[in-house]
Design a protein around this motif. Structure first.
Motif, PDB file in Angstrom:
ATOM      1  N   VAL A  40       0.941  -0.893  -0.189  1.00 19.24           N
ATOM      2  CA  VAL A  40      -0.270  -0.187  -0.390  1.00 19.24           C
ATOM      3  C   VAL A  40       0.638   1.453  -0.399  1.00 19.24           C
ATOM      4  N   GLY A  41       0.529   2.365  -0.710  1.00 17.70           N
ATOM      5  CA  GLY A  41       1.445   3.412  -0.342  1.00 17.70           C
ATOM      6  C   GLY A  41       1.429   3.559  -2.094  1.00 17.70           C
ATOM      7  N   GLU A  42       3.124   4.358  -2.203  1.00 16.44           N
ATOM      8  CA  GLU A  42       3.798   4.134  -3.461  1.00 16.44           C
ATOM      9  C   GLU A  42       4.764   3.383  -3.533  1.00 16.44           C
ATOM     10  N   ILE A  43       4.754   3.441  -4.517  1.00 10.55           N
ATOM     11  CA  ILE A  43       6.279   2.471  -5.101  1.00 10.55           C
ATOM     12  C   ILE A  43       6.978   3.321  -6.868  1.00 10.55           C
ATOM     13  N   VAL A  66       1.719 -14.545  -4.643  1.00 13.23           N
ATOM     14  CA  VAL A  66       0.225 -13.670  -4.868  1.00 13.23           C
ATOM     15  C   VAL A  66       0.571 -12.025  -4.652  1.00 13.23           C
ATOM     16  N   LEU A  67       0.893 -11.638  -5.968  1.00 15.26           N
ATOM     17  CA  LEU A  67       1.473  -9.638  -5.834  1.00 15.26           C
ATOM     18  C   LEU A  67      -0.096  -8.861  -5.664  1.00 15.26           C
ATOM     19  N   ASP A  68      -0.148  -8.381  -4.497  1.00 11.57           N
ATOM     20  CA  ASP A  68      -1.574  -7.197  -4.641  1.00 11.57           C
ATOM     21  C   ASP A  68      -0.434  -5.930  -4.510  1.00 11.57           C
ATOM     22  N   LEU A  69      -0.391  -5.183  -5.586  1.00 17.66           N
ATOM     23  CA  LEU A  69      -0.911  -4.059  -6.023  1.00 17.66           C
ATOM     24  C   LEU A  69      -2.087  -2.805  -5.935  1.00 17.66           C
ATOM     25  N   SER A  70      -2.943  -3.625  -5.534  1.00 18.68           N
ATOM     26  CA  SER A  70      -4.640  -2.806  -5.856  1.00 18.68           C
ATOM     27  C   SER A  70      -4.439  -1.343  -4.964  1.00 18.68           C
ATOM     28  N   ARG A  71      -3.866  -2.130  -3.897  1.00 22.20           N
ATOM     29  CA  ARG A  71      -4.164  -0.614  -2.717  1.00 22.20           C
ATOM     30  C   ARG A  71      -3.112   0.859  -3.307  1.00 22.20           C
ATOM     31  N   LEU A  72      -2.235   0.452  -3.953  1.00 24.35           N
ATOM     32  CA  LEU A  72      -0.887   1.724  -4.287  1.00 24.35           C
ATOM     33  C   LEU A  72      -1.754   2.982  -4.600  1.00 24.35           C
ATOM     34  N   SER A  73      -1.798   3.958  -4.284  1.00 30.67           N
ATOM     35  CA  SER A  73      -2.175   5.383  -4.281  1.00 30.67           C
ATOM     36  C   SER A  73      -1.244   6.212  -5.809  1.00 30.67           C
ATOM     37  N   PHE A  74       0.449   5.447  -5.918  1.00 32.21           N
ATOM     38  CA  PHE A  74       1.408   5.494  -7.482  1.00 32.21           C
ATOM     39  C   PHE A  74       2.145   4.993  -7.165  1.00 32.21           C
ATOM     40  N   PHE A  75       2.519   4.278  -8.738  1.00 37.90           N
ATOM     41  CA  PHE A  75       3.636   2.847  -9.035  1.00 37.90           C
ATOM     42  C   PHE A  75       4.471   3.826 -10.035  1.00 37.90           C
ATOM     43  N   PRO A 103      -5.845   0.763 -10.264  1.00 37.99           N
ATOM     44  CA  PRO A 103      -5.584   1.700 -11.030  1.00 37.99           C
ATOM     45  C   PRO A 103      -4.638   2.130 -10.970  1.00 37.99           C
ATOM     46  N   ALA A 104      -3.784   2.423 -10.228  1.00 36.87           N
ATOM     47  CA  ALA A 104      -1.950   3.032 -11.236  1.00 36.87           C
ATOM     48  C   ALA A 104      -1.288   2.232 -11.572  1.00 36.87           C
ATOM     49  N   VAL A 105      -1.160   1.062 -10.907  1.00 36.42           N
ATOM     50  CA  VAL A 105       0.032  -0.281 -11.792  1.00 36.42           C
ATOM     51  C   VAL A 105      -1.056  -0.878 -13.220  1.00 36.42           C
ATOM     52  N   SER A 106      -2.422  -0.561 -13.297  1.00 36.38           N
ATOM     53  CA  SER A 106      -2.975  -0.647 -14.761  1.00 36.38           C
ATOM     54  C   SER A 106      -2.835   0.772 -15.481  1.00 36.38           C
ATOM     55  N   ARG A 107      -2.568   1.511 -15.121  1.00 36.43           N
ATOM     56  CA  ARG A 107      -2.577   2.184 -15.957  1.00 36.43           C
ATOM     57  C   ARG A 107      -0.601   2.529 -16.561  1.00 36.43           C
ATOM     58  N   VAL A 108       0.215   1.824 -15.602  1.00 32.86           N
ATOM     59  CA  VAL A 108       1.693   1.925 -16.131  1.00 32.86           C
ATOM     60  C   VAL A 108       1.661   0.733 -17.015  1.00 32.86           C
ATOM     61  N   LEU A 109       0.959  -0.200 -16.392  1.00 35.15           N
ATOM     62  CA  LEU A 109       0.928  -1.411 -17.587  1.00 35.15           C
ATOM     63  C   LEU A 109       0.350  -1.437 -18.515  1.00 35.15           C
ATOM     64  N   ARG A 110      -0.056  -0.811 -19.359  1.00 29.49           N
ATOM     65  CA  ARG A 110      -1.219  -0.022 -20.286  1.00 29.49           C
ATOM     66  C   ARG A 110      -0.339   0.292 -21.579  1.00 29.49           C
ATOM     67  N   VAL A 111       1.322   1.238 -20.831  1.00 28.17           N
ATOM     68  CA  VAL A 111       1.656   1.497 -21.487  1.00 28.17           C
ATOM     69  C   VAL A 111       3.472   0.670 -21.909  1.00 28.17           C
ATOM     70  N   CYS A 112       3.772   0.174 -20.405  1.00 36.13           N
ATOM     71  CA  CYS A 112       4.984  -0.296 -20.735  1.00 36.13           C
ATOM     72  C   CYS A 112       4.427  -2.150 -20.561  1.00 36.13           C
ATOM     73  N   ASP A 113       3.695  -2.403 -20.945  1.00 38.24           N
ATOM     74  CA  ASP A 113       3.018  -4.089 -20.766  1.00 38.24           C
ATOM     75  C   ASP A 113       2.110  -3.958 -21.651  1.00 38.24           C
ATOM     76  N   PRO A 114       2.183  -3.680 -22.755  1.00 36.03           N
ATOM     77  CA  PRO A 114       0.857  -3.883 -24.332  1.00 36.03           C
ATOM     78  C   PRO A 114       0.921  -4.868 -24.607  1.00 36.03           C
ATOM     79  N   ASP A 115       1.698  -6.380 -24.177  1.00 37.29           N
ATOM     80  CA  ASP A 115       1.980  -7.488 -24.907  1.00 37.29           C
ATOM     81  C   ASP A 115       2.060  -8.327 -23.725  1.00 37.29           C
TER      82      ASP A 115
END
Length: 146
Positions: A40-43, A66-75, A103-115
């Protein structure tokens, strides 16, 4: 950054940052073979290496993560590099793992991990069920040089 391990009595070690603006990592054993790591918090660049170290210390004891990053406010993008390193280490150790992004991780994945390199699920229950169904295809690595 605070670190807590919930498998044993809860221990929190403060590393000089307030909990509101840094990440907090926790681990909980879901079964004899599966561990849940939640953050939780920021990475970001200041603590992404600490997340990697935290996960890496747990890997020898488990077959599934299981790596749960669902509660991050910044990634940050350094977090993506950490996910790639976790993927590599899991692959080398034969550890099957699933990511639960928020949401924070998903935004980065859309850009960095399109595959869609990383196996993801929407919540911990789905991630655990996916692991129970069998191994996931992750980055294939060349054998280590002897």
């Amino acid at each position: 950054m605070s670190v807590a391990t919930a498998a044993a009595p809860l221990t929190i070690t403060r590393l000089g940052h307030d909990r509101e603006d840094r990440g907090l990592f926790r681990a909980r054993e879901l079964s004899a073979t599966t561990v849940l790591v939640a953050a939780v918090g920021e990475i970001d660049a200041s603590n992404s290496g600490e997340l990697l170290s935290y996960v890496e210390k747990l890997l020898p004891s488990y077959n599934q993560l299981v790596l749960d990053l669902s509660r991050l406010s910044f990634f940050g993008t350094d977090g993506y590099s950490t996910l790639h390193s976790i993927n590599t280490r899991c692959s080398r150790r034969g550890v099957d793992w699933v990511l639960v992004p928020g949401p924070a991780v998903s935004r980065v994945l859309r850009v960095c991990d399109p595959d869609e390199l990383f196996a993801t699920e929407t919540n911990i229950v789905s991630a655990t069920a996916a692991l129970a169904r069998g191994p996931h295809t992750h980055l294939q690595l060349a054998p280590l040089a002897q």
